[in-house]
Design a protein around this motif. Structure first.
Motif, PDB file in Angstrom:
ATOM      1  N   PHE A 465      -1.134  26.605 -56.558  1.00  0.00           N
ATOM      2  CA  PHE A 465      -1.637  25.714 -57.599  1.00  0.00           C
ATOM      3  C   PHE A 465      -3.142  25.903 -57.761  1.00  0.00           C
ATOM      4  O   PHE A 465      -3.852  26.234 -56.811  1.00  0.00           O
ATOM      5  N   ASP A 466      -3.610  25.659 -59.002  1.00  0.00           N
ATOM      6  CA  ASP A 466      -5.055  25.545 -59.189  1.00  0.00           C
ATOM      7  C   ASP A 466      -5.402  24.070 -59.331  1.00  0.00           C
ATOM      8  O   ASP A 466      -4.567  23.191 -59.107  1.00  0.00           O
ATOM      9  N   LEU A 467      -6.627  23.761 -59.694  1.00  0.00           N
ATOM     10  CA  LEU A 467      -7.054  22.363 -59.753  1.00  0.00           C
ATOM     11  C   LEU A 467      -6.307  21.569 -60.817  1.00  0.00           C
ATOM     12  O   LEU A 467      -6.203  20.339 -60.725  1.00  0.00           O
ATOM     13  N   ASN A 468      -5.794  22.250 -61.841  1.00  0.00           N
ATOM     14  CA  ASN A 468      -5.075  21.578 -62.928  1.00  0.00           C
ATOM     15  C   ASN A 468      -3.563  21.601 -62.727  1.00  0.00           C
ATOM     16  O   ASN A 468      -2.800  21.321 -63.656  1.00  0.00           O
ATOM     17  N   MET A 469      -3.119  21.945 -61.487  1.00  0.00           N
ATOM     18  CA  MET A 469      -1.696  22.033 -61.140  1.00  0.00           C
ATOM     19  C   MET A 469      -0.957  23.073 -61.976  1.00  0.00           C
ATOM     20  O   MET A 469       0.252  22.993 -62.194  1.00  0.00           O
ATOM     21  N   ILE A 470      -1.710  24.065 -62.473  1.00  0.00           N
ATOM     22  CA  ILE A 470      -1.065  25.215 -63.097  1.00  0.00           C
ATOM     23  C   ILE A 470      -0.865  26.264 -62.014  1.00  0.00           C
ATOM     24  O   ILE A 470      -1.793  26.568 -61.269  1.00  0.00           O
ATOM     25  N   GLY A 471       0.356  26.793 -61.912  1.00  0.00           N
ATOM     26  CA  GLY A 471       0.677  27.651 -60.790  1.00  0.00           C
ATOM     27  C   GLY A 471       0.714  29.127 -61.135  1.00  0.00           C
ATOM     28  O   GLY A 471       0.787  29.522 -62.297  1.00  0.00           O
ATOM     29  N   LYS A 472       0.724  29.909 -60.060  1.00  0.00           N
ATOM     30  CA  LYS A 472       0.795  31.358 -60.217  1.00  0.00           C
ATOM     31  C   LYS A 472       1.501  31.929 -58.990  1.00  0.00           C
ATOM     32  O   LYS A 472       1.260  31.497 -57.852  1.00  0.00           O
ATOM     33  N   ILE A 473       2.426  32.904 -59.239  1.00  0.00           N
ATOM     34  CA  ILE A 473       3.112  33.586 -58.147  1.00  0.00           C
ATOM     35  C   ILE A 473       2.140  34.604 -57.556  1.00  0.00           C
ATOM     36  O   ILE A 473       1.748  35.564 -58.219  1.00  0.00           O
ATOM     37  N   VAL A 474       1.740  34.392 -56.286  1.00  0.00           N
ATOM     38  CA  VAL A 474       0.750  35.270 -55.676  1.00  0.00           C
ATOM     39  C   VAL A 474       1.388  36.266 -54.696  1.00  0.00           C
ATOM     40  O   VAL A 474       0.715  37.207 -54.266  1.00  0.00           O
ATOM     41  N   ALA A 475       2.651  36.064 -54.308  1.00  0.00           N
ATOM     42  CA  ALA A 475       3.360  37.011 -53.435  1.00  0.00           C
ATOM     43  C   ALA A 475       4.847  36.898 -53.732  1.00  0.00           C
ATOM     44  O   ALA A 475       5.365  35.798 -53.938  1.00  0.00           O
ATOM     45  N   GLU A 476       5.531  38.050 -53.750  1.00  0.00           N
ATOM     46  CA  GLU A 476       6.964  38.034 -54.102  1.00  0.00           C
ATOM     47  C   GLU A 476       7.679  39.197 -53.437  1.00  0.00           C
ATOM     48  O   GLU A 476       7.151  40.301 -53.322  1.00  0.00           O
ATOM     49  N   SER A 477       8.933  38.922 -52.994  1.00  0.00           N
ATOM     50  CA  SER A 477       9.878  39.959 -52.572  1.00  0.00           C
ATOM     51  C   SER A 477      11.178  39.668 -53.299  1.00  0.00           C
ATOM     52  O   SER A 477      11.734  38.576 -53.167  1.00  0.00           O
ATOM     53  N   VAL A 478      11.673  40.624 -54.102  1.00  0.00           N
ATOM     54  CA  VAL A 478      12.824  40.363 -54.958  1.00  0.00           C
ATOM     55  C   VAL A 478      13.807  41.530 -54.888  1.00  0.00           C
ATOM     56  O   VAL A 478      13.408  42.696 -54.787  1.00  0.00           O
ATOM     57  N   GLN A 479      15.101  41.186 -54.943  1.00  0.00           N
ATOM     58  CA  GLN A 479      16.137  42.222 -54.998  1.00  0.00           C
ATOM     59  C   GLN A 479      16.072  42.956 -56.335  1.00  0.00           C
ATOM     60  O   GLN A 479      15.789  42.342 -57.372  1.00  0.00           O
ATOM     61  N   PRO A 480      16.359  44.265 -56.337  1.00  0.00           N
ATOM     62  CA  PRO A 480      16.375  45.003 -57.611  1.00  0.00           C
ATOM     63  C   PRO A 480      17.389  44.385 -58.573  1.00  0.00           C
ATOM     64  O   PRO A 480      18.471  43.954 -58.164  1.00  0.00           O
TER      65      PRO A 480
END
Length: 815
Positions: A465-480
């Motif tokens: 989250f940032d200060l305005n509670m807007i989020g961002k995916i900063v790390a991911e592991s996903v199946q093809p």
């Protein structure tokens, strides 16, 4: 069809005998009955082989008067001069063509002696048959030969009677001779035999075997009735009733008694006959006492084994050679909820193992009689899935005994231990990466990959989250094949409107189906963007600094199941929750590293300016640290070395308590060394560091015990700071050791604040409290005694103790 070489002459002589199609005759009937009794067979007969038939002159056990010659066994008998014995008709190749007919009449055994006349013609046979394969010993065969000679004699008498009616006296003499011979034969029969009158049961005749068996004498038989020989009087009535109904009895079990009172079992065969013009019963006995005793013993053994099988705490089933379940024990019925009738009327195995391939594996294991233990997933009729383990043993009779046990609890324990080991390994791996690297992104990338592999989910992400509670995916592991969300900015209006407030309270969620979890529409639409059907969510919370009781919600650690809904296990959610702690540590470590890097740059700029101002302070502090802190560290080290040489846990604990006391004093000097104002102690930092050191020394699991401090900026001198530190060390150590033994979580609160001209220090926990019989004024433990002395003598204060819903120590001392 095979024919004798003299077939035409033989048939011509048979016709001259004029015996075919004649009425029954007593002499022939008696001989047939004797043959059946001697051989103990249900069938016996005297037959004559005509042109195209076998005609029965006398018979026992069959109703037909004749059968076609093409299928009769008598046709084979007249082809030879000796007895014809066929132990098992169905296994003899000579009768393959007639096997359907013979199978239909259930005959398996045959023995026939050809009836050869004085001029050498074989006109018929004296034969016996049985429904089971068997043999005749030589003694019985010899008796049959003698009976066959009597049959020939009767035939000759029949012929002479027809030809020489005038020689009646000669014939009668011959009959008497024949009767004498018959009596001789009866006497020679090696089994007990008795003839009794039908009217009253009076014994009319018995052979020597009978007398010997019942330990009688000839005088004992005078006016003796057969009913006196029965052990149970009802047996006689049942036997006579069965005889009257069937006309004859074969192999009837009866218990008899001897004159000395001893008992024995015998198989009795009974037949009506005419004896000296009296209506009588012929009874032939065969002693089966040994067999009966063996049967009783076997029955007792079977009953004993069945009782064992019924009570043994294992599932047991017996399967016959056709694969049908014949017997199950009570434990199997209890565990599976099925009884024997269910196995006999339903395909139970198909219900227990509904998957066709899995079912076939079970069947193969049973049929192979694999004696090793094999584990199976078993679906009970109530829908419950349990773990079972089975071993199969092949019995000598071809049956299979299956032995099983319910291993659900063991399997659950194994899975729990495995999951725990995997969690611990993952925690060690993540902790090692945090120690080895200061690069936060590398740590986050490795964490999501490890978690996805362990939980076997489709996607794992770290959401910030940032200060305005807007989020961002900063790390991911996903199946093809699934949507990639890395670096995606997510403006979730739900969080902005306060929907994420629950995560500030450390709430974690396991959602098996996003459409059935009560989520808001905006949340569901957000998850649908990334194909999510089920997920796990735990918050990542950071402790922001001193005096900040509420943690900061940095972000979320999330596991996504995209392929289907999923029922999550409790340990899976716990794993994710536990991982949020080292992730938070890594984040804080990264912030601290960045802050330290920035502060280092600033320090480098001001280093020259501050060097001269701090020179005097540095020299003084280095001297204090060298002389005091170093000495205290030596003392602490000596205590630790001494503890390593001891084995008594109480002594080790005592040394550890002493070491903690030394450490609390040492921290005061360390605080002085780092204080910007020489001679002044930052009491807030000192107590926080002291609490952290104590928690670390007792290896407390994160989250189990929460310590909250409320320290006001109070100025204490060195003596007061050391005394307060020692008191906090003693009371907090006591709480960690004794207050929370039966609690999953606990809390310790430490307050230090000024009140008027005094300072109030409170150390409180929500544990079990102090013992009711504790005399606070005269404590027996060193720790409490030390607390009391330090508070009253060193601080010159007052101590108040409360033990309600935990323990509270309040110490008030002058500032």
């Amino acid at each position: 069809m095979l024919l004798p070489d003299d077939e035409s002459q033989r048939l011509e002589f048979l016709q001259k005998c004029q015996i075919l199609d004649t009425p029954p005759e007593e002499a022939f009937d008696n001989l047939v009955q004797l043959a059946a009794d001697i051989c103990e067979t249900p069938i016996a007969f005297i037959s004559f082989i005509d042109t195209d038939r076998e005609w029965f002159k006398s018979k026992v056990g069959i109703t037909e008067s004749e059968i076609p010659r093409s299928i009769c066994l008598g046709n084979y008998t007249i082809l030879q001069r000796e007895i014809l014995v066929i132990p098992d008709i169905l296994q003899d190749d000579r009768f393959a063509e007639n096997s359907p007919v013979l199978s239909n009449c259930h005959a398996r055994f045959y023995a026939g002696i050809p009836l050869i006349t004085a001029n050498g013609f074989a006109i018929g046979s004296l034969a016996v048959m049985d429904f089971v394969p068997r043999y005749l010993n030589h003694k019985v065969q010899a008796l049959l030969y003698r009976l066959a000679s009597q049959v020939i004699s009767q035939i000759e008498l029949h012929q002479e009677k027809r030809i020489h009616v005038e020689e009646r006296e000669i014939i009668e003499h011959a009959l008497q001779t024949s009767e004498a011979r018959l009596r001789g034969i009866i006497e020679a029969i090696p089994v007990p035999l008795i003839i009794s009158r039908v009217a009253d049961g009076l014994i009319l005749y018995s052979n020597s075997e009978f007398i010997q068996k019942f330990q009688l004498t000839n005088d004992d038989l005078v006016n003796r009735h057969i009913s006196e020989l029965y052990q149970n009087s009802n047996d006689k009535q049942k036997t006579l009733a069965a005889l009257a109904q069937n006309g004859s009895l074969v192999n009837y079990d009866i218990q008899f008694k001897r004159t000395d009172g001893t008992l024995f079992w015998a198989i009795a065969s009974l037949q009506y006959l005419n004896f000296n013009n009296e209506y009588a019963i012929l009874t032939i006995l065969y002693d089966i006492t040994e067999r009966k005793n063996a049967e009783v013993k076997l029955q007792e053994q079977n009953s004993f084994l069945q009782n064992i099988f019924a009570l043994i705490p294992l599932m047991i089933a017996i399967v016959n050679t056709d694969g049908k379940v014949q017997w199950v024990n009570q434990e199997l019925e209890r565990i599976l909820g099925l009884d024997l009738e269910d196995f006999q009327t339903r395909d139970v195995l198909a219900e227990l193992y509904p998957d066709p391939e899995y079912y076939q594996s079970v069947i193969n294991c049973i049929q192979s009689a694999d004696s090793s233990w094999n584990d199976w997933k078993t679906l009970l009729p109530n829908g419950r899935l349990i773990d079972t383990s089975w071993a199969n043993i092949l019995l000598p009779n071809g049956q299979i005994i299956g032995i099983g046990q319910d291993i659900t609890a063991r399997k659950q324990t194994e899975r729990t231990l495995k999951a725990q080991a995997e969690r611990e390994q993952l925690m060690r791996t993540i902790a090692q990466r945090i120690h080895q690297s200061l690069n936060l992104q590398d740590i986050l990338n490795a964490t999501v990959q490890e978690v996805r592999d362990l939980l076997e989910v489709d996607r794992v992400v770290v959401y910030q989250f940032d200060l305005n509670m807007i989020g961002k995916i900063v790390a991911e592991s996903v199946q093809p094949g699934w949507t990639i969300s890395l670096s995606t900015d997510i403006e979730d209006t739900c969080f902005q409107t306060g929907a994420g407030a629950e995560y500030y309270q450390r709430r974690k969620r396991a959602i098996a189906n996003i459409y059935e979890a009560g989520l808001t529409n905006c949340h569901i639409k957000l998850l649908e963007q990334f194909q999510v059907k089920a997920n796990l969510v735990v918050p990542i919370l950071l402790e922001m600094g001193e005096g900040d009781i509420n943690p900061h919600l940095w972000g979320l650690l999330i596991a996504h199941q995209c392929s289907s809904t999923r029922i999550w296990k409790e340990h899976e959610l716990d794993l994710l929750d536990q991982l949020s702690v080292p992730i938070a540590i890594a984040i804080q470590q990264s912030y601290i590293f960045q802050q330290a890097h920035n502060e280092l740059a600033e320090r480098q700029k001001a280093e020259i300016k501050l060097r001269n101002a701090l020179a005097e302070k540095e020299i003084l502090l280095k001297e204090v640290h060298h002389r005091v802190k170093n000495n205290l560290q030596i003392v602490s080290g000596l205590l630790q070395l001494q503890a390593q040489t001891l084995k008594d846990p109480e002594l080790i604990k005592t040394l550890r308590d002493s070491q903690n006391r030394v450490e609390s004093i040492s921290m005061v000097h360390k605080n002085l060394y780092t204080s910007p104002d020489i001679g002044q102690i930052n009491i807030t930092e000192y107590i926080d560091n002291l609490v952290t050191s104590i928690i670390t020394s007792y290896h407390i699991v994160p989250g189990k015990i929460i310590v909250r401090t409320d320290i006001h900026p109070i100025h204490l001198n060195i003596d007061q700071a050391i005394t307060c530190g020692l008191i906090i060390n003693e009371l907090m150590s006591n709480s960690l050791k004794y207050a929370f033994l039966d609690q999953e979580k606990g809390m310790i609160i430490i307050r230090l604040r000024p009140i008027n001209n005094n300072i109030e220090m409170i150390i409180q926990d929500n544990g079990v409290g102090l013992p009711n019989d504790l005399d606070w004024q005269n404590p027996v433990s060193l720790g409490l005694s030390l607390v009391y002395d330090l508070a009253t003598e060193q601080l010159e204060g007052d101590v108040t103790v409360e033990s309600l819903n935990g323990t509270l120590f309040k110490i008030s001392f002058p500032q």
